[in-house]
Structure formats: structure tokens, C-alpha cells
Scaffold this active site. Structure first.
Site, PDB file in Angstrom:
ATOM      1  N   GLY A 233       0.800  -1.182   0.022  1.00 17.51           N
ATOM      2  CA  GLY A 233       0.242  -0.097  -0.049  1.00 17.51           C
ATOM      3  C   GLY A 233       0.823   1.303   0.068  1.00 17.51           C
ATOM      4  O   GLY A 233       2.214   1.198  -0.383  1.00 17.51           O
ATOM      5  N   GLY A 234       0.104   2.342   0.313  1.00 22.19           N
ATOM      6  CA  GLY A 234       0.975   3.570   0.207  1.00 22.19           C
ATOM      7  C   GLY A 234       2.058   3.692   1.469  1.00 22.19           C
ATOM      8  O   GLY A 234       3.034   4.513   1.369  1.00 22.19           O
ATOM      9  N   MET A 235       1.760   2.982   2.646  1.00 21.67           N
ATOM     10  CA  MET A 235       2.841   3.258   3.592  1.00 21.67           C
ATOM     11  C   MET A 235       3.789   1.906   3.919  1.00 21.67           C
ATOM     12  O   MET A 235       4.750   2.095   4.583  1.00 21.67           O
ATOM     13  CB  MET A 235       2.099   3.493   4.771  1.00 21.67           C
ATOM     14  CG  MET A 235       1.300   4.844   4.763  1.00 21.67           C
ATOM     15  SD  MET A 235       0.889   5.339   6.808  1.00 21.67           S
ATOM     16  CE  MET A 235      -0.274   4.158   7.011  1.00 21.67           C
TER      17      MET A 235
ATOM     18  N   VAL B 187       3.053  -5.796   2.926  1.00 20.38           N
ATOM     19  CA  VAL B 187       2.648  -6.800   3.784  1.00 20.38           C
ATOM     20  C   VAL B 187       3.357  -8.231   3.400  1.00 20.38           C
ATOM     21  O   VAL B 187       3.316  -8.498   2.233  1.00 20.38           O
ATOM     22  CB  VAL B 187       1.250  -6.669   3.887  1.00 20.38           C
ATOM     23  CG1 VAL B 187       0.825  -7.601   4.818  1.00 20.38           C
ATOM     24  CG2 VAL B 187       0.808  -5.410   4.161  1.00 20.38           C
TER      25      VAL B 187
ATOM     26  N   LYS C  31       4.148  -6.337   8.434  1.00 22.68           N
ATOM     27  CA  LYS C  31       4.147  -5.059   7.772  1.00 22.68           C
ATOM     28  C   LYS C  31       5.119  -4.107   8.083  1.00 22.68           C
ATOM     29  O   LYS C  31       5.498  -3.681   9.034  1.00 22.68           O
ATOM     30  CB  LYS C  31       2.657  -4.291   8.162  1.00 22.68           C
ATOM     31  CG  LYS C  31       1.416  -4.931   8.043  1.00 22.68           C
ATOM     32  CD  LYS C  31       0.193  -4.324   7.980  1.00 22.68           C
ATOM     33  CE  LYS C  31      -0.955  -5.116   7.589  1.00 22.68           C
ATOM     34  NZ  LYS C  31      -2.093  -4.335   7.305  1.00 22.68           N
TER      35      LYS C  31
ATOM     36  N   ASP D 233      -7.669   6.070   8.811  1.00 23.44           N
ATOM     37  CA  ASP D 233      -7.526   5.562   7.381  1.00 23.44           C
ATOM     38  C   ASP D 233      -8.406   4.408   7.101  1.00 23.44           C
ATOM     39  O   ASP D 233      -8.116   3.265   6.825  1.00 23.44           O
ATOM     40  CB  ASP D 233      -5.915   4.769   7.094  1.00 23.44           C
ATOM     41  CG  ASP D 233      -5.812   4.749   5.491  1.00 23.44           C
ATOM     42  OD1 ASP D 233      -6.583   5.256   4.771  1.00 23.44           O
ATOM     43  OD2 ASP D 233      -4.762   4.055   5.387  1.00 23.44           O
TER      44      ASP D 233
ATOM     45  N   PRO E 152     -11.765   0.245   2.447  1.00 25.57           N
ATOM     46  CA  PRO E 152     -12.119  -1.252   2.183  1.00 25.57           C
ATOM     47  C   PRO E 152     -10.652  -2.085   2.431  1.00 25.57           C
ATOM     48  O   PRO E 152     -10.880  -3.249   2.784  1.00 25.57           O
ATOM     49  CB  PRO E 152     -12.854  -1.209   0.827  1.00 25.57           C
ATOM     50  CG  PRO E 152     -13.135   0.210   0.545  1.00 25.57           C
ATOM     51  CD  PRO E 152     -12.467   1.066   1.433  1.00 25.57           C
TER      52      PRO E 152
ATOM     53  N   ASN F  27      -8.526  -1.749   4.492  1.00 23.27           N
ATOM     54  CA  ASN F  27      -8.212  -2.290   5.948  1.00 23.27           C
ATOM     55  C   ASN F  27      -9.325  -2.608   6.659  1.00 23.27           C
ATOM     56  O   ASN F  27      -9.442  -2.936   7.716  1.00 23.27           O
ATOM     57  CB  ASN F  27      -8.085  -0.555   6.766  1.00 23.27           C
ATOM     58  CG  ASN F  27      -6.328  -0.241   6.566  1.00 23.27           C
ATOM     59  OD1 ASN F  27      -5.868  -1.237   5.979  1.00 23.27           O
ATOM     60  ND2 ASN F  27      -6.239   1.052   6.504  1.00 23.27           N
TER      61      ASN F  27
ATOM     62  N   ASP G 228      -4.843  -2.038  10.983  1.00 19.71           N
ATOM     63  CA  ASP G 228      -3.854  -0.770  10.999  1.00 19.71           C
ATOM     64  C   ASP G 228      -4.628   0.068  11.832  1.00 19.71           C
ATOM     65  O   ASP G 228      -4.400   1.398  11.663  1.00 19.71           O
ATOM     66  CB  ASP G 228      -3.870  -0.333   9.737  1.00 19.71           C
ATOM     67  CG  ASP G 228      -2.921  -1.154   8.783  1.00 19.71           C
ATOM     68  OD1 ASP G 228      -2.587  -2.236   9.361  1.00 19.71           O
ATOM     69  OD2 ASP G 228      -2.499  -0.847   7.877  1.00 19.71           O
TER      70      ASP G 228
END
Length: 894
Positions: A25-27, A30, A45, A138, A141, A143, A155
Site C-alpha cells: 500500500g501507500g505506507m 505486507v 507489515k 485511514d 475497504p 483495511n 492498522d
């Protein structure tokens, strides 16, 4: 393997064994990993290197600890976090299943009930976190993980930890916290001090997408999306999907308000609005919600089958817009189109339900070999099928707002379904008492809790899931507490106390339970009771008489003796009365006489010859012919329970073989005809017993190394049994071979995730027929025997149950979904095949059971021993009484 992954693997080698990448994802990226210390799979993660480079690592680790204390059934917990070789990571459980994003990518839109249920459970998690000082920041869907259909939010607090650790340097990373489509306006404009109302906006955006197929705002770039979030109102969700209930549309609209102060103050308020139909009127217009609100159609007809003159008379009585309807009592009969089993007199539970305002009637309708729920609006002539209820067994009950139903399934779950459409969801899983065997039931109380009967008493639970709470406990000498009706003041409930001798209806009692103390007080002899808001308890006696007595619901006691009102209400198994009563004064009941089961020989044309065993007339199940064709075994329901009998054809006196246990059923003869094998609950719910038919010895339990209850037994030879496990137990119904010896063993024969039922072995022991629902409906299959892996042949194509082989082995008989008895002509040389299938006759007038064949084949294969449901000449009728409370009041006063 990349350098980054090699470094990460080496840095964490003492704690985690890193496997495949699950996503990015953006951060973070995983990975699926194995926690070496605890021997479990986890989701590891790892923050993106460019993000980790600008974070204060120590601060990140410190900030993320704030989420470790969150413990909630819909929050994915934090296992671990830290830094290693410059990597920042955190560890959460690995949840098998999919994300909500995966589901939306596949389905685009979800059922309304399912979408609201997911939102409700996520809102519950948010409310808990907010009260503990944690804002997610955040919600999207991606998450929301779906594990067995239940959402778990991942998260939690990670975005906050990253933001706090970055100390205002997020712009250096080129990353933003939050996903543009689901950002609140204040988050999109980079306000520092976000409140819990930002999460509420994001959740409303997720719900909007589940309902409409797209987020509230879409665009070609993140900048376009953010601009729309800040400046444009979202299109009302009902403009995109008219079936969305008005209160849900209103809740979505308020959740997406631009100003935080205009949104819900808490996630709990958002959750409550989704389930409160009154919120629709305050929050949105009827047209925006896509459905009418307010008074009923003033020219409505109450039910089909009435003459025009009677319809006109009824209209004035039933219009909800008239606050003071005339006191005149109106009584008429009606045909409920599509109703199931109206002629049988043999039903598992109350077959009717009426909404509190009297505007909706629910009843059981035929759905092939199963049942489904039909709902008739009082301004409609026809009933509508309630979607996703083709698994219903009995006992439906309306929610207080009349918009949903709770019911018991064939698998003995309690489910809730919205009348307007959508998927049903489970409230209580496989723990409900089987009403057909012992009584039971379900009720939706005014406290918005669902009450259900189990083997150890009555329990209650919120319809959306949550903590189960005990209401009653079974006392010595009792079988169960059934047919509950929660009082309007919420102080207690009327119940039926069913004794251990549960087939003697005259021993049943109407009781009241005090919720405060759990104490049960028995009030009257009776089998089924309802409360009338005007201050009466009405109940049905075992002979079908409807009785009423004044009742003080505050003191939980009657205040005067009962009086008789109606004398012919139909009573079925375990006291289930075919009636329903609305607080608005409408009485609905079925009148008619008890159907009698009679054994009959039936030829291939469907013509019965009576008088086979008149001594056994009554309530019969599972007729079986002995190997020599000269004797009959069957189960018959008596005052002492369901008992096993045999009878020689031509002899006058049947022989009873069981005296204990409430349920002794599903008999089958040994190959030599000297032993009867059957299922009994005398020790456990489902166990195999054998009994010599010469009268010597008592029934003896056959011990099998199988923990699940056994619900069918079929002897193959003197040392081998085919057994089928309970289809409600984990793993569904499976078919096993039990090898009887000093060290009895069992071998799976057909054991799949589907439910396998009714094994039948051909006369030459070469072919096994059975029923499976692997396609989503019950169908008949054949496999070679005992080498069942050598092939599988589907026999029926549009529903099939109750397979029985002809003695010649050249025909396989079964019932189709329409109730016809089918002959499938088979060939076995050079290979198995079906040469012809045809319906012999319509068998709906003969007893059927998808779990156990209710007929046997004569040795000449030209006749069938069947159970004819002998309907009395007096035609059963469904009666509607309007303003019945006036009649009740006058009768009691007299």
C-alpha cells in the site's frame, strides 16, 4: 530475492521466517510470515523505506504502542512492532479470507443488509477505539478484513503513529495519510487536529460504495477527488440505488456532511441511525430514500380471496392513517397464496407472524423441497418472497419496526433478514433447539434483542451480533422452554414449559419468566401463549381452544380466571399453534382437524390401497420392509415420545421395541432381519442403537469412534454399517463406514464440505446412492461401492431427495423438488448410466422428509409402502379477525 527483502529476512531471522508478499500500500508492504516463538502465521507489515527514512524510529515504536491495548472482536490486534536494520515494522494476526476491497472488486455492490451489517460492526469497533482515545485516520475497504463474513479493522492507530513520528515532515515522503476517496474534508485539507468525526465520514464513504458501487467522489487524480470532497455534495445514494431504505440513506447523508459538527457525534449514533427507521423521517425525504413513508394506502385490500364488498368494508378498518378505527369486529377466511403444508397438519413451529402494526403477514411458502418466507403487505393482493430465506425451517418473527425478520434455519441457526432484500446473517450458530423434535422458537423483543430456545434454556443476543445472555435455565423434569413472547415492558416473557415427556401436550404449562430474577412461574395448562397490550394473556390449550385471562405485566401475574374464546385452532408438534396476533388487534389463525398418518400400498400410478396396519394410524415416520418383505418397522409418535415398532403383515398386534428416550427413529433392518438398527437420543442427541426383534434383550448402544451425532444408520452386512453424521455439526453431514469388531473403526466414504444425506446401497452392494447439496440444492448422486472414488454420477438435475433402490437394481427411485416420485432406469454394464427418467406420480399427499426416506419398495418393485396423510373432510381454513381485541374484552368482561 531483492536486496531489501534479503536484508529484512536477515534482520528478523531470529524472530520471523518471512514468506510471500501479500500486498503493498501507500505506507507499507505486507508479508506472510511465521512467528517462530509462538508457531503461528502473522502478517508482517514493513514501512516503505522512503517513509521510514524521515520518521523518528523511537517515536514511531513508542506511538504505535498506544494501539496495543485495543481489544475488540472487530479490531485486528497488534502483536509486535520495532526496528531492525533500518526497517520499521509492525506485526498483526494473519487472517484467512479477503479484504472488503477484494469483495467489492468482485461484486461491485453488496446486499443492503450485508452492507449495513459490515458498517454496524466496524462502527462498533470505531466507537470502542474513540472512547479509548484512538482515531484510525485511514478507514477504507483495504483495511477491513472479512473473516467468515465478519469484518475486522486493521492498522488501527498506525496512521496516527506515523504522523506523530514524522513530526510534520510527511511532505518529504510524497505520501499522505489516508486514501483520497475516503478522506474527510478536514483530512483532505491537512488539518492537524482530527476528531473521531473524521473516521465517521470515512466509514460513511465506505458504506456509500458498498451500496452504490462507487465512493461518494471519484476523479482522474487524487487532486480532483480531494477538490470534490471539499467543494461538492455527494449524489444521494438513493439516486443510484432506489432500494436503499430511507433511514440508511439519511444516515449516509449525515455521515458525509462537510462540517464535522453536522455529522454524528459518535460512531455509536451512526450505527443506531442505520437500524432506526424513525431516523429516516427526520433525516431525509421519502423520495430520497426511495420508498414511501407515512400512512398506508387508504384503499388497501387486506388479503386476496375477499369479495369486493368485503374488501371495501375492510379498508376502513385497517387503514393505519385512521387513528380511531371502528370497534366492529370483522371475521373472514382467506387463502394465503403459495403457503406450504396447509393440508398436512404437521408443522414444526408457528407458521405465521404479523408485524406490530398489523400491516404485514409473514408465512412459510414452498421452495422446492425446502421452505421460504413469503410476506403479504395489507395493501397488496399477492405475497412477495423474502430473498435468501430458502433455508428456513420455522418460527419467523418480525423486528419491532416491521422491517426485518428473525427465523430458524434448516441448520438450526437463528438468522435475521431484511424484508426489503439483501443477505441474511447468522445471530446464533447451530445452537438452537430443533422445534420439530423438542419445541423451541425465536422472538424479537421490544428491547431489540433476539430471543431463542436452546437445549439449556432461552438466550438472547443483539440482532447484529454481540454478547449472548442467558434468560432461563432448564429445571429438573423439563425438556425445554419454548414459544417465548417478550412482554412490551421488557420485564419478562411468556413461555411454554415443555416437560421431559414432551409428546404429552396435556402436561405442557404456560409460564412467565422474570428477567430480573430468572424465576419461572407456571400460570396455566396450555401449549402456546401471546400477550395482548390491552392487558391480557391469550393461550392455546392442547385441544386447540384459545383462552384469555387478564394479566398484569408489571406484577407478572394473571388477575382473573381465564375464559374460552375460539375452539378450533390447529396445534402441531410440541405445542406449536398455527396463529399470530398483532398489538394492533389483528388475529390470524388456522382452523381444522388433525391429519392422521396411515400406511398404504401405492402402485406406480399413485393409487393407494389402505388398511395395511390400521393399528398404527397416528403420526408415523420411516416405514421399512424387512428383508423377507413380511414385516414392517417404523417410528410412531406417542405420548411417551417417538418410539420404534414392528408389525408382521397380516398380524393384528404391533410390537413396541423402545420405552425410553424422546426420539427413537430412522430404523433399518439387519440383512438377516433379526436386528433393528435405529437412532435414539436416550444417551446423546444422536447415537446408534440395535435391538433384537424377537423380543429378547434391551436396546444396546453401538459405540462408534465419532464425536459428531449420528443421524442415520444403514446395515450393509453383518459387520458393517453405513452411518451419516448430523448435518448441523461441524463438517456438515458425512457418510462413513463403521466396521463392527472388538476395535470398531470408521472410514469416511463421502465426506466433503457439502452436506451428504440418506445413503442407500443397491441390493448387490455395488452402488451407493445419496443426496448432496454441493451445487447449492439437494440432488441425488450415485457412486461405485465400496470404491466410491472410482466415479460419481449425478442422477437428478432439478432437485432430488429420498433415494431408494429397486430390488432388481435396475431402477433408482427418488422424489423431485416438485414432490413427484421419480423412476430413474439405470444400466450398470459396461458402465453406469441412466437410460430413462420419468415421474411415476405426484407424491405430495404422502409424507416426505429430505433427511430420511419416508417410503419403502416392495419386493416385486411394483408397489411402494408409503405414509398417506389422511386429511379430514372438514376443510382447514385460515381465519383473519380484525379488531379482535374488542371481542376479547367483551368476552372477559362477561
Amino acid at each position: 530475492m531483492t536486496d531489501v527483502l534479503e536484508r529484512l529476512t536477515a534482520a528478523l531471522a531470529d524472530r520471523y521466517r518471512i514468506g510471500r508478499e501479500l500486498g503493498a500500500g501507500g505506507m507499507a508492504t505486507v508479508y506472510l510470515a511465521e512467528d517462530l516463538k509462538h508457531d503461528r502465521k502473522v502478517a508482517l507489515k514493513v514501512l516503505k523505506p522512503e517513509l521510514a527514512a524521515v520518521l523518528g524510529a523511537d517515536r514511531f515504536v513508542q506511538e504505535i504502542k498506544t494501539t496495543a491495548s485495543l481489544q475488540h472482536p472487530h479490531i485486528l490486534p497488534l502483536f509486535d512492532s520495532g526496528q531492525a536494520d533500518g526497517f520499521l515494522y509492525y506485526v498483526m494476526p494473519y487472517v484467512e479470507g479477503e479484504t472488503l476491497r477484494d469483495k467489492l472488486d468482485r461484486e461491485t455492490q453488496l446486499g443492503i443488509d450485508e452492507a449495513v451489517q459490515i458498517t454496524t460492526e466496524v462502527a462498533d469497533a470505531l466507537d470502542y477505539a474513540h472512547r479509548n482515545g484512538v482515531i484510525h485516520r485511514d478507514i477504507k475497504p483495504e483495511n477491513i478484513l472479512l473473516h467468515d463474513g465478519r469484518p475486522m479493522v486493521a492498522d488501527f492507530g498506525i496512521a496516527l503513529a506515523v504522523s506523530a513520528a514524522a513530526g510534520g515532515r510527511m511532505t518529504e515522503t510524497g505520501l499522505s495519510l489516508g486514501t483520497p476517496h475516503y478522506m474527510s474534508p478536514e483530512q483532505a485539507t491537512a488539518e492537524k487536529d482530527l476528531t473521531n468525526r473524521s473516521d465517521i465520514y470515512s466509514l460513511a464513504a465506505v458504506l456509500y460504495e458498498m451500496l452504490s458501487g462507487d465512493p461518494p467522489h471519484v476523479g482522474a487524480s487524487a487532486q480532483q477527488i480531494i477538490m470534490k470532497i471539499v467543494t461538492e455534495e455527494a449524489v444521494p445514494v438513493t439516486s443510484l440505488r432506489k432500494s436503499v431504505p430511507s433511514n440508511v440513506a439519511a444516515a449516509v447523508g449525515q455521515g458525509l456532511a462537510k462540517l464535522p459538527a453536522d455529522r454524528f457525534a459518535t460512531a455509536k449514533e451512526f450505527e443506531e441511525a442505520l437500524h432506526n427507521v424513525a431516523f429516516a423521517a427526520a433525516g431525509t425525504s421519502a423520495s430520497a430514500a426511495g420508498q414511501p413513508i407515512g400512512a398506508w394506502n387508504p384503499i388497501a385490500k387486506i388479503l386476496a380471496g375477499l369479495s369486493m364488498a368485503l374488501s371495501i368494508a375492510v379498508v376502513a378498518l385497517v387503514s393505519r392513517g385512521d387513528p380511531t378505527p371502528p370497534a366492529e369486529v370483522t371475521r373472514f377466511t382467506v387463502e394465503l397464496t403459495g403457503e406450504r403444508g396447509t393440508e398436512s397438519g404437521d408443522f414444526n413451529g408457528p407458521g405465521y407472524a404479523i408485524s406490530d402494526d398489523g400491516g404485514r403477514i409473514a408465512y412459510l411458502g414452498a421452495a422446492g423441497e425446502r421452505s421460504q418466507i413469503l410476506v403479504r403487505e395489507r395493501d397488496r393482493l399477492d405475497a412477495e418472497v423474502v430473498r435468501s430465506t430458502d433455508d428456513v425451517r420455522c418460527c419467523m418473527t418480525f423486528s419491532p419496526d416491521g422491517q426485518s425478520l428473525a427465523y430458524i434455519t434448516m441448520q438450526l441457526d437463528v438468522k435475521v433478514v431484511s424484508i426489503s432484500g439483501g443477505l441474511s446473517h447468522v445471530v446464533a450458530d447451530s445452537s438452537v433447539q430443533d422445534p420439530s423434535l423438542y419445541g423451541g422458537g425465536v422472538d424479537w423483543g421490544p428491547d431489540d434483542l433476539v430471543y431463542f430456545s436452546t437445549f439449556d434454556g432461552i438466550w438472547r443476543r443483539p440482532p447484529g451480533g454481540g454478547v449472548r445472555e442467558r434468560v432461563t435455565a432448564i429445571r429438573p423434569g423439563e425438556r425445554t422452554h419454548a414459544w417465548m413472547d417478550v412482554l412490551p415492558n421488557g420485564k419478562g416473557a411468556l413461555i411454554t414449559v415443555i416437560p421431559s415427556n414432551s409428546n404429552d401436550l396435556s402436561a405442557y404449562a404456560i409460564g412467565v419468566v422474570d428477567f430480573g430474577t430468572g424465576k419461572i412461574t407456571e400460570l396455566f395448562q396450555g401449549v402456546y401463549a401471546r400477550y395482548v397490550p390491552a392487558g391480557y394473556v391469550v393461550f392455546v390449550r392442547d385441544d386447540g381452544t384459545l383462552v384469555a385471562a387478564p394479566f398484569d405485566q408489571r406484577r407478572l401475574e394473571p388477575t382473573a380466571p381465564p375464559v374460552e374464546l375460539v375452539d378450533d385452532i390447529e396445534v402441531g408438534r410440541n405445542g406449536a399453534a398455527r396463529m399470530a396476533l398483532s398489538p394492533s388487534g389483528t388475529l390470524l389463525y388456522r382452523r381444522g382437524r388433525q391429519v392422521i398418518d396411515r400406511l398404504a400400498w401405492v402402485d406406480h400410478g399413485g393409487t393407494p390401497a389402505m388398511g395395511v396396519a390400521p393399528e398404527l394410524d397416528g403420526r408415523l415416520q420411516s416405514p421399512r420392509l424387512s428383508p423377507d418383505g413380511k414385516r414392517i418397522a417404523l417410528a410412531s409418535i406417542t405420548a411417551e415420545g417417538m418410539q420404534m415398532w414392528t408389525k408382521s403383515l397380516g398380524a393384528a398386534v404391533p410390537v413396541r421395541h423402545t420405552v425410553s428416550g424422546q426420539v427413537n427413529w430412522r430404523p433399518n433392518w439387519s440383512p438377516a432381519g433379526d436386528v433393528l438398527y435405529f437412532i435414539s437420543d436416550r444417551d446423546d442427541l444422536g447415537a446408534v442403537f440395535e435391538k433384537r426383534v424377537d423380543g429378547t434383550g434391551n436396546p444396546r448402544r453401538v459405540s462408534l469412534p465419532e464425536s459428531r451425532p449420528i443421524f442415520e444408520v444403514l446395515p450393509v452386512d453383518d459387520t458393517t454399517l453405513l452411518v451419516r453424521t448430523d448435518n448441523n455439526a461441524p463438517g456438515n453431514g458425512d457418510i462413513f463406514l463403521a466396521h463392527l469388531s472388538a476395535d470398531t473403526t470408521v472410514t469416511p466414504i463421502v465426506a466433503t464440505p457439502a452436506a451428504e444425506l440418506t445413503p442407500a446401497v443397491s441390493e448387490n452392494r455395488r452402488w451407493l446412492a445419496y443426496v448432496s447439496d454441493e451445487t447449492g440444492r439437494y440432488e441425488v448422486y450415485v457412486r461405485p461401492f465400496p470404491n466410491v472414488t472410482a466415479g460419481v454420477f449425478r442422477i437428478s438435475t432439478s432437485g432430488g431427495t429420498e433415494p431408494v433402490w429397486a430390488h432388481s437394481g435396475r431402477e433408482l427411485f427418488y422424489r423431485n423438488a416438485a414432490g413427484g416420485l421419480v423412476s430413474a432406469e439405470v444400466t450398470t454394464v459396461p458402465s453406469f448410466g441412466v437410460s430413462r427418467q420419468h415421474v411415476l406420480f405426484d407424491a405430495k399427499r404422502y409424507r416426505a422428509n429430505i433427511f430420511d426416506p419416508q417410503y419403502a419398495v416392495a419386493h416385486d418393485d411394483q408397489r411402494f409402502l408409503m405414509i398417506l396423510r389422511d386429511v379430514p373432510e372438514t376443510t382447514a381454513e385460515t381465519v383473519v379477525v380484525l379488531n379482535w381485541f374488542e371481542e376479547l374484552r367483551k368476552a372477559v368482561e362477561r
